[in-house]
Write a protein that holds these residues in place. Structure first.
Motif, mmCIF file in Angstrom:
data_model
loop_
_atom_site.group_PDB
_atom_site.id
_atom_site.type_symbol
_atom_site.label_atom_id
_atom_site.label_comp_id
_atom_site.label_asym_id
_atom_site.label_seq_id
_atom_site.Cartn_x
_atom_site.Cartn_y
_atom_site.Cartn_z
ATOM 1 N N SER A 1 -32.559 -23.724 -31.239
ATOM 2 C CA SER A 1 -32.304 -24.069 -29.834
ATOM 3 C C SER A 1 -32.607 -22.884 -28.928
ATOM 4 O O SER A 1 -33.227 -23.029 -27.860
ATOM 5 C CB SER A 1 -30.849 -24.518 -29.658
ATOM 6 O OG SER A 1 -30.583 -25.674 -30.413
ATOM 7 N N LEU A 2 -32.167 -21.670 -29.330
ATOM 8 C CA LEU A 2 -32.461 -20.478 -28.540
ATOM 9 C C LEU A 2 -33.960 -20.185 -28.524
ATOM 10 O O LEU A 2 -34.521 -19.761 -27.506
ATOM 11 C CB LEU A 2 -31.689 -19.280 -29.101
ATOM 12 C CG LEU A 2 -30.176 -19.266 -28.860
ATOM 13 C CD1 LEU A 2 -29.532 -18.112 -29.613
ATOM 14 C CD2 LEU A 2 -29.883 -19.156 -27.365
ATOM 15 N N THR B 1 -24.306 -19.298 -26.056
ATOM 16 C CA THR B 1 -24.824 -19.577 -27.394
ATOM 17 C C THR B 1 -24.687 -21.068 -27.682
ATOM 18 O O THR B 1 -23.585 -21.619 -27.578
ATOM 19 C CB THR B 1 -24.051 -18.780 -28.446
ATOM 20 O OG1 THR B 1 -24.171 -17.385 -28.173
ATOM 21 C CG2 THR B 1 -24.584 -19.072 -29.841
ATOM 22 N N ARG C 1 -36.249 -19.893 -25.171
ATOM 23 C CA ARG C 1 -36.760 -18.588 -24.734
ATOM 24 C C ARG C 1 -38.247 -18.379 -25.040
ATOM 25 O O ARG C 1 -38.966 -17.769 -24.268
ATOM 26 C CB ARG C 1 -35.952 -17.483 -25.418
ATOM 27 C CG ARG C 1 -34.476 -17.497 -25.048
ATOM 28 C CD ARG C 1 -33.701 -16.489 -25.890
ATOM 29 N NE ARG C 1 -32.287 -16.452 -25.536
ATOM 30 C CZ ARG C 1 -31.373 -15.735 -26.179
ATOM 31 N NH1 ARG C 1 -31.742 -14.991 -27.224
ATOM 32 N NH2 ARG C 1 -30.113 -15.744 -25.798
#
Length: 726
Positions: A379-380, A64, A384
């Motif tokens: 950011s994730l 994370t 993705r």
């Protein structure tokens, strides 16, 4: 362990009882203050672990992201900037119509200015504002350092028959000034003696980690006792300062001081670098304090147990470094007054009934955490969903797609051509939420657009901007009021401490005109009256240049100031910082200040005060008395400005302390000539020098001009104004 006396044991027990009683009420506050400081430095991915009872990294899933855009720091920075501009104004009123009370009140402001310079208040002010904006609470601690300040040579006493036989002042006093061997009076030595310090006030800023107060007592001035705890180096501070104190054997290599959560947090904050990574735990073990010890200043006002109070310094758990009766009260050296703790509590917002204050720093952390979570989600998302991909039919033997220019892609025609799948776009709701969070943080901190440097549209007049700024600062009204009260409390106590401990005469350096310094004698005998030191309510509210300009505009419109007065114009121009308009008037002002300095120098050169009568006398024969050194220039001088500035100077102590003959010379040979030129200009004789035709409206112009040239004031020729008693 060194053997303790019965009194010392009582002091240690009282310290331990106070510590045990107050500790539990501090723990939650300690965690809040530590978290505030960590957030301010950018260490925001931390949380309190109840099982380990310490702070550590957030328990996040592996991988994370933990990005931080620190909006907490700049938001508090706006508050810090406002507090740095706070300058409360003091006044001192006599406690009664008695002459000594009026004299003490007149000198109080000068004493406070001197003491503030001695303790370094200009350096403490930004630390106070920064500490209050982050911790919501700060403390200033002050007292008298007998080993500091100016030194005075104290001669020894010697026997005139045997000069090698030397006695220190205390010994000579016991011998009543007589040599015990030769039975002759002792004499003071001209070259043998010692330099003794006269002492100096000191002030120290304390974080709430270092100052122990009873949280159930709201007002700091109602606290019956207090504890000030610091971490000090044994070899670098304790032993050099207290070489006569014998420490217990285990205070050697590897010694660790008693555990204290506040000291652990404070030392950890000192070691944290802004924005640097934090280890798995923010706590430090005892080895981090190797070679150091806890030093407590334990202050107890007089009570049933300690009739004279206690001022004790204790190392560790059981070592008394020094102990004495409590020394600070609002009386005089000969008459005791009400005792007070030499501490001032600086705070943000009051919590009804509670000692510790709160503020925006406590309430901004939730929004900062939400902002960090949004950053992590973005950011994730980009890792993705925002990357482009290729869709290739299953079973197709396709060469790897490198994206290089001129590359060749082979694929099965029957299976279909590979297709590019674009990454998803970031929803606009993210940016909207960021803007909302930032606005909410500013609202919580009480920082509107005008205090951020942004002027609302369609507002361009200084008066309108001034009103908006005044309305915006209304949010800080409780904070300004708290600062005024704390500043008043601090200066009043510093005045009392100076009065109790100051030598007979202290020379205060006062900045005068045109950066000219003068020395004023502060005599302790003149400070023994009663005076009431108060801060002007509302004076702490800072004013920007625009707000100040709006205030000037209103004052001029209402006719409260005379804009034709050159001194008023110079004051307004300087306040508005219109430098291009200041050159001529600044030069005139510097010339006036130089004239005043020449008059003072003239007095020092040709006059002296008689030690027998206290009257001023000529120090040279009257034939050698030089002409008065500051004649006017009728053509070049800015006469209205000269007259206005001279008139103000003649009301100061510096002028009133000049020899009366010099005062008379300045009045008749300088000030009156400026008045004559002004009168001539007003009656149509502009440009004429004093004494010339067409200068009607003034009296005695020719006499004044002749007297100026001869160095004598106007008057009968047989009079000798330069002589004593003129």
């Amino acid at each position: 362990m060194a053997e303790l006396t019965g009194f010392e044991k009582k002091v240690i027990d009282a310290r331990n009882d106070f510590e045990n009683r107050v500790r539990e009420g501090r723990l939650e506050h300690l965690r809040t203050w530590y978290e505030n400081n960590a957030y301010n430095l950018g260490h925001q991915n931390i949380e309190w672990n109840r099982s380990t009872r310490s702070f550590g990294r957030m328990n996040l899933r592996k991988g994370t992201p933990t990005p931080v855009t620190n909006m907490y720091n700049p938001t508090l920075g706006f508050i810090d900037a406002e507090l740095c501009r706070v300058e409360p104004q003091l006044s001192a009123a006599p406690g009664s119509p008695k002459d000594i009370d009026r004299l003490t009140a007149d000198l109080a402001k000068m004493v406070i200015n001197f003491v503030e310079a001695e303790v370094g208040l200009p350096k403490l002010r930004p630390q106070i504002s920064k500490g209050v904006s982050i911790n919501n609470n700060m403390y200033s601690f002050y007292g008298w350092d007998a080993e500091a300040g100016r030194t005075t040579f104290i001669p020894y006493w010697v026997c005139p028959i045997d000069p090698k036989h030397v006695f220190q002042p205390a010994e000579a006093q016991k011998l009543q000034g007589m040599c015990p061997g030769h039975k002759v009076p002792l004499e003071q030595s001209a070259d043998q003696g010692e330099e003794l310090a006269e002492g100096s006030p000191f002030a120290e800023l304390l974080t709430p980690f270092e100052c122990w107060m009873d949280p159930t007592i709201k007002d700091a001035n109602d606290q019956p006792m207090a504890l000030i705890r610091r971490m000090r180096s044994i070899e670098g501070w304790i032993r050099p300062k207290y070489p006569e104190v014998k420490f217990v054997k285990d205070r050697g290599e590897g010694y660790s001081p008693p555990k204290d959560q506040g000291m652990v947090y404070l030392q950890n904050i000192i070691r944290l670098a802004a924005g640097a990574g934090m280890g798995s735990s923010s706590g430090y073990g005892g080895m981090r304090f190797e070679g150091s010890d806890i030093v407590d200043d334990f202050l107890v006002l007089p009570n049933q147990t300690f009739k004279k109070g206690v001022y004790a310094r204790i190392a560790g758990n059981d070592t008394i470094l020094e102990v004495k009766d409590f020394p600070y009260h609002d009386g005089t050296p000969t008459k005791k007054g009400k005792y007070f703790l030499p501490l001032t509590h600086w705070k943000y917002d009051d919590v009804p009934g509670a000692h510790f204050a709160t503020g925006p720093a406590d309430h901004l952390k939730g929004l900062q955490r939400e902002r960090n979570r949004l950053l992590a989600a973005i950011s994730l998302y980009f890792a993705r969903m925002a990357n482009g991909m290729w869709a290739v039919a299953e079973g197709t033997d396709t060469t790897p797609l490198t994206g290089e220019q001129g590359g060749i892609v082979k694929y099965n025609k029957e299976a279909g051509e590979p297709k590019r799948l674009e990454g998803g776009r970031l929803p606009s709701s993210y940016s909207q939420r960021f803007a909302e969070i930032d606005q909410e943080m500013m609202r919580i901190a009480g920082i509107p657009e005008i205090l951020q440097g942004d002027v609302p549209g369609r507002v361009d007049s200084s008066s309108a901007i001034g009103r908006l700024e005044n309305r915006a600062q209304g949010r800080f009204a409780p904070l300004y009021l708290n600062f005024e009260q704390s500043y008043e409390d601090m200066t009043r106590k510093l005045f009392y401490i100076f009065r109790l401990n100051a030598p007979d005469t202290t020379y205060a350096r006062i900045k005068g005109e045109s950066s000219r310094w003068q020395f004023e004698a502060l005599r302790s005998a003149d400070l023994m009256g009663n005076c009431d030191i108060r801060v002007e309510v509302g004076s702490a509210e800072p004013k920007s240049d625009l707000a100040r300009q709006a205030a000037y505009e209103r004052a001029i419109t209402m006719g409260l100031v005379d804009i034709t007065d050159p001194r008023v114009r110079l004051t307004i121009i300087r306040a508005l910082r219109v430098h291009e308009l200041m050159d001529d008037m600044n030069q005139d002002d510097e010339t006036i200040a130089k004239e005043h300095a020449m008059v003072v120098k003239y007095s020092e050169t040709y006059f002296t005060k008689s030690k027998e009568t206290g009257e001023w006398e000529l120090s040279v024969p009257i034939q050698q008395l030089a002409s008065f050194p500051v004649p006017i220039d009728p053509v070049i001088d800015n006469h209205p400005l000269h007259y206005a500035r001279h008139r103000v100077w003649m009301q100061t102590d510096e002028f009133k302390n000049l020899p009366p003959p010099v005062q008379k010379m300045f009045r008749t040979m300088h000030l009156m000539q400026h008045m004559a030129v002004i009168d001539m200009a007003a009656t149509g004789g502009a440009g004429a020098a004093p004494g010339q035709e067409g200068g009607g409206g003034g009296t005695g112009e020719s006499e004044a001009e002749t007297a100026s040239q001869n160095g004598n004031p106007p008057g009968p020729k047989q009079e000798q104004p330069g002589a004593p008693g003129a």
